[in-house]
Structures are given as C-alpha cells and as structure tokens.
Design an enzyme around this catalytic site. Structure first.
Site, short mmCIF file in Angstrom:
data_model
loop_
_atom_site.label_atom_id
_atom_site.label_comp_id
_atom_site.label_asym_id
_atom_site.label_seq_id
_atom_site.Cartn_x
_atom_site.Cartn_y
_atom_site.Cartn_z
N LYS A 79 64.58 38.77 75.35
CA LYS A 79 64.55 37.24 76.24
C LYS A 79 62.70 37.70 76.93
O LYS A 79 63.26 39.08 77.39
CB LYS A 79 65.52 37.21 77.07
CG LYS A 79 65.81 36.28 78.29
CD LYS A 79 67.17 36.81 78.87
CE LYS A 79 67.21 34.81 80.03
NZ LYS A 79 69.35 34.99 80.88
N SER A 154 70.63 30.82 80.36
CA SER A 154 69.41 30.33 80.63
C SER A 154 68.79 31.29 79.19
O SER A 154 67.80 31.15 78.60
CB SER A 154 69.14 31.36 81.57
OG SER A 154 69.54 32.60 81.48
N SER A 178 75.02 33.52 81.55
CA SER A 178 73.01 33.46 80.29
C SER A 178 74.04 33.99 79.51
O SER A 178 73.03 33.84 78.67
CB SER A 178 72.06 33.36 81.47
OG SER A 178 72.40 32.57 82.18
#
Ligand code: GLN
Length: 512
Positions: A79, A154, A178
């Site tokens: 990420k 997210s 997330s």
C-alpha cells in the site's frame, strides 16, 4: 494451474524447492497486471524492471545455496502509505506526489530481509481516509467482481490486486477497518493485528493511536505467512509491543479445540442486509459443526463506536497532517504566482483607500501554507482536518475529544468482559456487499456509518480478521469478521483456516 492461481504458501514452497524461479513468478504477476489493471486501477506504480532485478538476485542467491528468508522470491504488493527508501510514497495524495522517503518503513525492511519482491505500490483512499476506495487522488479502484462497484477502502488497491490475481499477497493498513472492509468486499482474507503487534515506523500516520499494518491475502494460511514476516518488536516504534513474532505459518493449520465463539446481539440490528445476515448465520453453523460452541454476548457501547471513532481519528489526523505545509513536507504552491497575486490584492485595496484591509492580508508565509494545503488535499482529507481541528479547539476539547476517550475506554471494557467468556467474536464485517461507485459520494455520513462493525477493534486495540463466507445473489462476495483479544492473532488465523479448509469459499475467483 497457472502461477497466478497458486497461493502464496504454495508459491513459496515451489520456489524453495526450485520448481519455479522468482523471475517466472514475478513475470507471471506482471503480465496479469498489464492485462487487467487498466480496468481495476489497483496499482499506482509498477516498476517491472526493478521487480525483475530483485527477483533475479534472489534466484542467483538461491542457486549459490545462500540461506534465504521466509518469503524468498514471492511478489508482494505494498500500500502506498509505507515508506520505501528513494521510491515515491504518495498516500494517493497530490500532497505527496513528489515525496520519496529517505528510509524504509520497518515493515518494508522486514519484507526485504524475508526476501520478498516488491511488485508495486497499491492505490488507496487519500491518506487512508475512506471506506470505499473512491477518495484516491488518482482515481477509484474497481472491484474485480463487478467493475462498476467499489472495492471498499482504504486499502482498495491491495484488496483488488490480491482478488484479481495481480499479486499473491499484499500489505494494507487499518485505522478503522481499512484492511478488513475491502477484504470482505473483494472476497479475500485480511487481518488487522493487535495495536503494537506490527511496527508503525515508516507508516505515514493517519490516526496514530489506531493505525496498524497487516496482511491481505487469499487465505488465512497466506496471511499467517505474511504476518510472521512483518510482526515483532521494533525499538523505532515506542508503541510496538515487546514480543517476538510468532510462528503463525506453522500453527495456522492446527484446528482450535473447544472454540468458544461469541455473537454480539448488537451486530444483528438495524441496517444489516438480509443476505449478509444469512451468510454470517450460516458460517456460524459451520463453526458449530466443527465443534465450536456459540454464546450470545453484548457489546453495549458499540452503538457509540462510530461517533467515538469520528472524533478521535479526525483529531489525531488534524494534528498529524499539520506537517504538510509546503515547507516541511509536501506540495508547495507556485510561489512566484502567489506573491504576484498577493501584491495585486494589496494594490487593489490601497487604490480604493482600504489600507487597513491591505495590512490584514496574509503574510507570504501564511498564504503559502494556506494555498499549498488547499491545492493538494482532497475534500475528504480537508473535511477530516476541519472536524479534528474543531473538536480539539479550546473550549470544545472536553466536550468532544476527552469524552470520546472515555467512551473508548468503555468500548474496551465491553471487549474485556466478552473475552472473559468467549475466545473470539464472530459477526459481519460490512453491512452490505459492495455498492456502486459514486452511490454514496455526496453523503459522507452514510460512508462513516459503513464502519460500524470495524472501528471498535481499533478503538479497543484488539485484532480482527475478515474473510469470505458467501456470495450475494448479484455474485458479490460477502465477508465475515472474527475479532480476538489483544495478541490472539494465532487464534484468529487458526479459526479462519478451519473454516476455509471446510468450505473452500475463499478460493472462488472473480470474473475479471
Ligand atoms: N473508513 C475509516 C475512515 O475513513 C477507516 C479508514 C482506515 O482504516 N484507514 O477513517
């Protein structure tokens, strides 16, 4: 079976035996990215040459007979919120578009020493603020099960990359859900570790008392492998727990005997989609058939969890994001144009005799801060900064922030009482399957309410895992969540693996 369909554990085993090379494995995933990521937008950056060069090195070291790390040769997607030395780390924000950190996050360093291959940086909601994946400055990620729909956020790109076979495993971060939410909505397995279990050093901060890094993969077995590689004490993170990483990859296949599951009555109330409720109930029956006992429990303060989270997280965010001022970090406005504009404004005011107003104009420094931040932050990030700044301002601190901390304590107490009776809490992870992109874009409150099942674990510092437990009539994944007491990751993984070995639901493949 093609290489991209193999699990991370199977790939690592084949690599170790020399049945495949890391270059072949990495190339297979790079090909898959080239074929489908134009549609999905899971990756912000893929540096194929760099990935292949790293894979080549690992293959050479293996050929020499060097001893290699736990993940040797396995491609892993990261990420874009974790620092990798000299590589852009943008948090999917214009603010950090040109930021390349001078150091590795501890999780990145650990993956490096486990000999993983970094295959690319994944898309996300800007600064990890969001639950749909739509808040990226670089476009939303699309759900591999239905590209008109959100992935959840997210950690949108990490979830989609794993679901669509563009990476065998990925790293996400979870401040209020997330990792678990997009895992649930994309039909993969995602684990949020206990606060302090995985180092936050080099994780770009959103809400420091809630943020945790964790694995996203296709199964509990694969998540165990990744967690083992990244967990453990880190002297560079003062909130890191002084416990060594456990051998999760060895214990994950051991079934749990006399497993006591708790079902919170608050989790089956208003707002929960009927199909989701039915799938979760069915999963509970599967556990019963595996010998688990199920008991109703209560988390009475969970009704305040979303409100509490949306005070604490924005407060911490407003403080953490103060560093992006165009001077210390981040985008800086075009100063020449800005100074010229300020000069024009001043002259115009003086010309009409408003000298006082001219004196009240921003100083160049303040104008630079203001303009840099206005230009580079997206609207959700601005909303969080305003909410947090307001809640922390003198006079409101006691009414909002301090009160939220007290409720947070009560939420933790609920968990302590529950875990005195049961090993794990089982329930939904999202209230509905993935919705259409744009459907909630104008309704931030509706999006905040989507976090109802996930934020409590972060507030309490517990661990949680999400994985698929069924499909909707529209062929969308439905996820389930297990939550555990602090440092019970081993139990979460073993319980999830028991289920996955029985149902094989985790191996369904999206149509993309
Ligand atoms: N959806 C939550 C939020 O928007 C959680 C995000 C996260 O875990 N990073 O804040």
């Amino acid at each position: 079976m093609s290489l991209i369909d193999l699990s991370a554990a199977e790939l690592v085993a084949q690599l170790r035996r020399g049945d495949v090379s890391s270059v072949d494995v990495t190339q297979a995933f790079l090909n898959r990215i080239a074929a489908v990521d134009k549609t999905i937008n899971a990756f912000l950056r893929v540096d194929a040459d760099r990935a292949l060069a790293a894979a080549t090195k690992i293959d050479e070291r293996r050929a020499r007979g060097d001893s290699l790390g736990l993940l040797a040769g396995l491609p892993v997607a990261v990420k874009d919120v974790l620092c990798i030395v000299d590589e852009p780390t943008t948090c999917a924000s214009r603010m950090l578009e040109r930021f390349a950190p001078p150091y590795d996050a501890t999780v990145v360093a650990k993956l490096r020493s486990a000999d993983a291959v970094f295959i690319g940086r994944t898309n996300m909601d800007e600064f990890a603020m969001g639950s749909s994946g739509e808040n990226s400055a670089f476009g939303p990620t699309r759900n591999p099960w239905d590209t008109e729909r959100i992935t959840g956020g997210s950690s949108s790109g990490s979830a989609a990359a794993v679901a669509a076979r563009m990476a065998p495993a990925a790293i996400g971060s979870d401040t209020g859900g997330s990792i678990r939410q997009p895992a649930g909505l994309c039909g993969i397995t995602g684990l949020k570790p206990t606060y302090g279990r995985v180092s936050r050093y080099g994780l770009v901060a959103f809400a420091s008392s809630l943020d945790q890094v964790g694995p996203m993969a296709r199964s509990a077995e694969d998540a165990a492998l990744l967690l083992e590689a990244i967990a453990g004490h880190d002297p560079l993170d003062s909130t890191s727990l002084d416990r060594p990483a456990e051998k999760y990859s060895e214990t994950v296949s051991r079934p749990l005997e006399k497993l006591r599951l708790g079902v919170a009555k608050e989790h089956f109330g208003e707002g929960l989609d009927g199909e989701v409720a039915a799938a979760v109930r069915e999963a509970i029956r599967v556990y019963e058939s595996l010998g688990a006992t199920v008991e109703e429990i209560s988390l009475p303060h969970s009704r305040y969890a979303v409100a509490t989270y949306y005070i604490i997280a924005p407060c911490e965010a407003s403080s953490n994001l103060a560093r992006y001022d165009g001077a210390h970090y981040g985008h800086r406005t075009d100063e020449k144009a800005m100074l010229a504009e300020l000069d024009t404004e001043r002259k115009a005011l003086v010309a009409v005799g408003k000298k006082e107003a001219a004196d009240d104009l921003d100083s160049p420094l303040v104008r630079m801060y203001r303009q840099s931040r206005s230009e580079a932050f997206g609207s959700e990030v601005k909303r969080r900064i305003m909410l947090g700044t307001y809640a922390l301002s003198a006079g409101y601190y006691d009414a909002y922030y301090l009160k939220a901390l007290k409720v947070r304590r009560l939420i933790r107490q609920d968990y302590d009482e529950a875990f005195a009776k049961v090993d794990l809490i089982i329930g939904p992870v999202t209230a509905t399957p993935a919705y259409k992109i744009g459907e909630k874009a104008d309704d931030p409150l509706a999006m905040y309410l989507d976090d109802v099942y996930t934020v409590s674990a972060n507030l309490a510092g517990c661990c949680g895992i999400a994985f698929p437990c069924g499909q909707s009539t529209g062929n969308l994944p439905i996820g389930i969540q297990l939550q555990g007491s602090p440092l019970d990751e081993d139990k979460l993984l073993r319980a999830a693996n028991m289920y996955q070995q029985t149902t094989k639901l985790h191996s369904s493949t999206p149509p993309v």
